[in-house]
Design an enzyme around this catalytic site. Sequence first.
Site, short mmCIF file in Angstrom:
data_model
loop_
_atom_site.label_atom_id
_atom_site.label_comp_id
_atom_site.label_asym_id
_atom_site.label_seq_id
_atom_site.Cartn_x
_atom_site.Cartn_y
_atom_site.Cartn_z
N LEU A 53 0.85 -1.20 0.00
CA LEU A 53 0.00 0.00 0.00
C LEU A 53 0.89 1.25 0.00
O LEU A 53 1.39 1.65 1.06
CB LEU A 53 -0.90 0.01 1.24
CG LEU A 53 -1.78 -1.22 1.47
CD1 LEU A 53 -2.50 -1.13 2.82
CD2 LEU A 53 -2.78 -1.37 0.33
N ASP A 55 0.47 4.51 -0.25
CA ASP A 55 0.12 5.70 0.55
C ASP A 55 0.34 5.45 2.04
O ASP A 55 0.92 6.27 2.75
CB ASP A 55 -1.35 6.10 0.32
CG ASP A 55 -1.54 6.75 -1.03
OD1 ASP A 55 -0.51 7.00 -1.71
OD2 ASP A 55 -2.69 7.00 -1.43
N LYS A 56 -0.11 4.30 2.49
CA LYS A 56 0.07 3.94 3.90
C LYS A 56 1.57 3.91 4.23
O LYS A 56 2.01 4.42 5.27
CB LYS A 56 -0.58 2.56 4.12
CG LYS A 56 -0.19 1.86 5.40
CD LYS A 56 -1.33 1.81 6.37
CE LYS A 56 -1.05 0.88 7.52
NZ LYS A 56 -0.96 1.55 8.80
N ARG A 105 -4.81 -19.61 14.31
CA ARG A 105 -3.68 -19.15 13.53
C ARG A 105 -3.47 -20.04 12.31
O ARG A 105 -2.99 -19.60 11.27
CB ARG A 105 -2.41 -19.15 14.39
CG ARG A 105 -2.43 -18.10 15.48
CD ARG A 105 -1.10 -17.99 16.17
NE ARG A 105 -1.15 -16.99 17.23
CZ ARG A 105 -1.38 -17.26 18.51
NH1 ARG A 105 -1.55 -18.50 18.89
NH2 ARG A 105 -1.39 -16.29 19.41
N ASP A 165 4.81 -15.71 23.83
CA ASP A 165 4.04 -16.57 24.75
C ASP A 165 4.81 -16.71 26.08
O ASP A 165 4.21 -16.70 27.15
CB ASP A 165 3.86 -17.99 24.18
CG ASP A 165 3.40 -17.98 22.74
OD1 ASP A 165 2.45 -18.68 22.41
OD2 ASP A 165 4.00 -17.24 21.93
N ARG A 168 4.39 -13.70 28.15
CA ARG A 168 3.05 -13.70 28.80
C ARG A 168 3.08 -14.63 30.01
O ARG A 168 2.55 -14.28 31.08
CB ARG A 168 1.99 -14.19 27.80
CG ARG A 168 1.66 -13.19 26.72
CD ARG A 168 0.48 -13.62 25.85
NE ARG A 168 0.19 -12.60 24.84
CZ ARG A 168 0.18 -12.81 23.52
NH1 ARG A 168 0.41 -14.01 23.03
NH2 ARG A 168 -0.09 -11.82 22.69
N HIS A 192 3.65 -21.87 18.34
CA HIS A 192 3.12 -20.58 18.80
C HIS A 192 1.61 -20.69 18.58
O HIS A 192 1.12 -20.38 17.51
CB HIS A 192 3.72 -19.43 17.99
CG HIS A 192 3.02 -18.10 18.21
ND1 HIS A 192 2.92 -17.52 19.44
CD2 HIS A 192 2.39 -17.27 17.35
CE1 HIS A 192 2.26 -16.37 19.32
NE2 HIS A 192 1.92 -16.20 18.07
N THR A 247 -3.04 -7.39 18.10
CA THR A 247 -2.04 -7.24 19.15
C THR A 247 -0.87 -6.47 18.54
O THR A 247 -0.58 -6.63 17.36
CB THR A 247 -1.53 -8.59 19.67
OG1 THR A 247 -0.83 -9.27 18.61
CG2 THR A 247 -2.66 -9.48 20.17
P1 6V0 Z 1 -2.23 -5.68 9.53
O1 6V0 Z 1 -2.39 -4.49 10.42
O2 6V0 Z 1 -3.36 -6.11 8.66
O3 6V0 Z 1 -0.93 -5.43 8.63
C1 6V0 Z 1 -0.51 -6.28 7.62
C2 6V0 Z 1 0.22 -5.43 6.59
O4 6V0 Z 1 0.79 -6.31 5.61
C3 6V0 Z 1 -0.69 -4.45 5.84
O5 6V0 Z 1 -0.15 -3.15 5.88
C4 6V0 Z 1 -0.71 -5.03 4.42
O6 6V0 Z 1 -0.86 -4.03 3.42
C5 6V0 Z 1 0.63 -5.71 4.35
N1 6V0 Z 1 0.73 -6.72 3.30
C6 6V0 Z 1 -0.21 -7.64 2.94
N2 6V0 Z 1 0.27 -8.38 1.93
C7 6V0 Z 1 1.50 -7.95 1.64
C8 6V0 Z 1 2.48 -8.33 0.69
N3 6V0 Z 1 2.27 -9.32 -0.17
N4 6V0 Z 1 3.64 -7.64 0.68
C9 6V0 Z 1 3.88 -6.64 1.54
N5 6V0 Z 1 2.98 -6.24 2.46
C10 6V0 Z 1 1.81 -6.88 2.51
O7 6V0 Z 1 -1.84 -6.97 10.40
P2 6V0 Z 1 -1.02 -6.96 11.78
O8 6V0 Z 1 0.14 -6.04 11.64
O9 6V0 Z 1 -1.94 -6.80 12.92
O10 6V0 Z 1 -0.50 -8.48 11.82
C11 6V0 Z 1 0.50 -8.91 10.92
C12 6V0 Z 1 0.82 -10.39 11.13
O11 6V0 Z 1 1.51 -10.59 12.38
C13 6V0 Z 1 -0.41 -11.30 11.21
O12 6V0 Z 1 -0.16 -12.48 10.45
C14 6V0 Z 1 -0.52 -11.62 12.68
O13 6V0 Z 1 -1.21 -12.81 12.93
C15 6V0 Z 1 0.94 -11.70 13.04
N6 6V0 Z 1 1.25 -11.62 14.48
C16 6V0 Z 1 2.21 -12.46 14.95
C17 6V0 Z 1 2.56 -12.47 16.29
C18 6V0 Z 1 3.62 -13.42 16.77
O14 6V0 Z 1 3.83 -13.57 18.00
N7 6V0 Z 1 4.34 -14.08 15.89
C19 6V0 Z 1 1.94 -11.58 17.18
C20 6V0 Z 1 1.02 -10.71 16.70
C21 6V0 Z 1 0.58 -10.71 15.32
#
Ligand code: 6V0
Length: 331
Positions: A53, A55-56, A105, A165, A168, A192, A247
């Site tokens: 994205l 712009d983001k 997950r 984990d 936590r 996880h 989270t």
């Molecule tokens: P989010 O806020 O939806 O952000 C995801 C970002 O990825 C967005 O900005 C998307 O535009 C971008 N994105 C999607 N596809 C692509 C791509 N092909 N190339 C580049 N960028 C892309 O999600 P959030 O940040 O909340 O979570 C992200 C991931 O982290 C998820 O899969 C969660 O489940 C995971 N987490 C893992 C944790 C862990 O302990 N391992 C903990 C928390 C979240």
Amino acid sequence: VMFEPMFEANPSDISIKRTSKITVVGVGNVGMACAQTILTQDLTDELALVDILPDKLRGEMLDLQHAAAFLPRAKIVAHTDYAITAESDICIVTAGARQREGESRLTLVERNVSFFKQIIPQLAKYSPNAILLIIANPVDALTYVSRRLSGFPTNRVIGSGTNLDSSRFRWILADRLEVNAQNVHGYIVGEHGDSSVPLWSSVNVAGVPLLQLLQNKGIHYGKHTQEEIHRMVVDGAYEVIKLKGYTSWAIGYSVASLVKSLLRDQRRIHPVSVCAKGFYGIEDEVYLSLPAELGRSGIIGILNIPLSNEETQRLQQSANALAQIQRKLDI
Ligand code: 6V0
């Protein structure tokens, strides 16, 4: 030039100090929590952000750059093109779909594998010597996928796994005992997620075995209490997602802690997702969390913690569950 040079110097004479560079792919809640924790902790000289994205991406980059007067100096770049990630020391991958309320997950896996096919080869191409640090879920399966797609050696492909984990877990115990969580040593290993395994037999407070410490205080932590605490750990993420939608802060700090151990060669032990083949009777090339020593070259070794029979059995069950998922993946 704003400043006059104080002496004549030929820039080519000065041996150029190698600076550190970290890439964060995905500038969502998790990616930005990682970025900001890394910046405030002064862990890198350069930070590259990538997302689909534009712009983001630009908005997040500018917002961080505007904090320059309050942060340690770091160059912050952002682009949809992976060329900006070139020669990163660590590439953190948070991109992908996130869990919806109540979603496990594991059901995320197919969606995120297709994203990883676009992401990992690009990172590997531009930073062939980097350490890959995978955060997106399901993190164990995606760490395995990243190893396959990158062709990197196993010591340079790490999943954040149960590092969070375990924090936590340590927090719940520390809160009950009213001590600092950094003095509570205990690991959650395995997946996880739902089949993770708490290693109760080795939990200790500043070296004193926890169960013995409690007994001395006349407190009994029976099986029921142990299961209840483990359930709180497993449900922790679901609860936060239910309440605030995602989270971010704890995973951000967890990742910064891993980055510090890796980049600064801290040789600290973290439970992270690694190739578990050959440990605790696990025969598959399956990715799950074990306590690993982390340093500049990535995973230096796995700490061979003695497990009780029940813990070994549960770890093997977790490995079997994950191996089944890995086998189904189309990579
Ligand atoms: P989010 O806020 O939806 O952000 C995801 C970002 O990825 C967005 O900005 C998307 O535009 C971008 N994105 C999607 N596809 C692509 C791509 N092909 N190339 C580049 N960028 C892309 O999600 P959030 O940040 O909340 O979570 C992200 C991931 O982290 C998820 O899969 C969660 O489940 C995971 N987490 C893992 C944790 C862990 O302990 N391992 C903990 C928390 C979240």
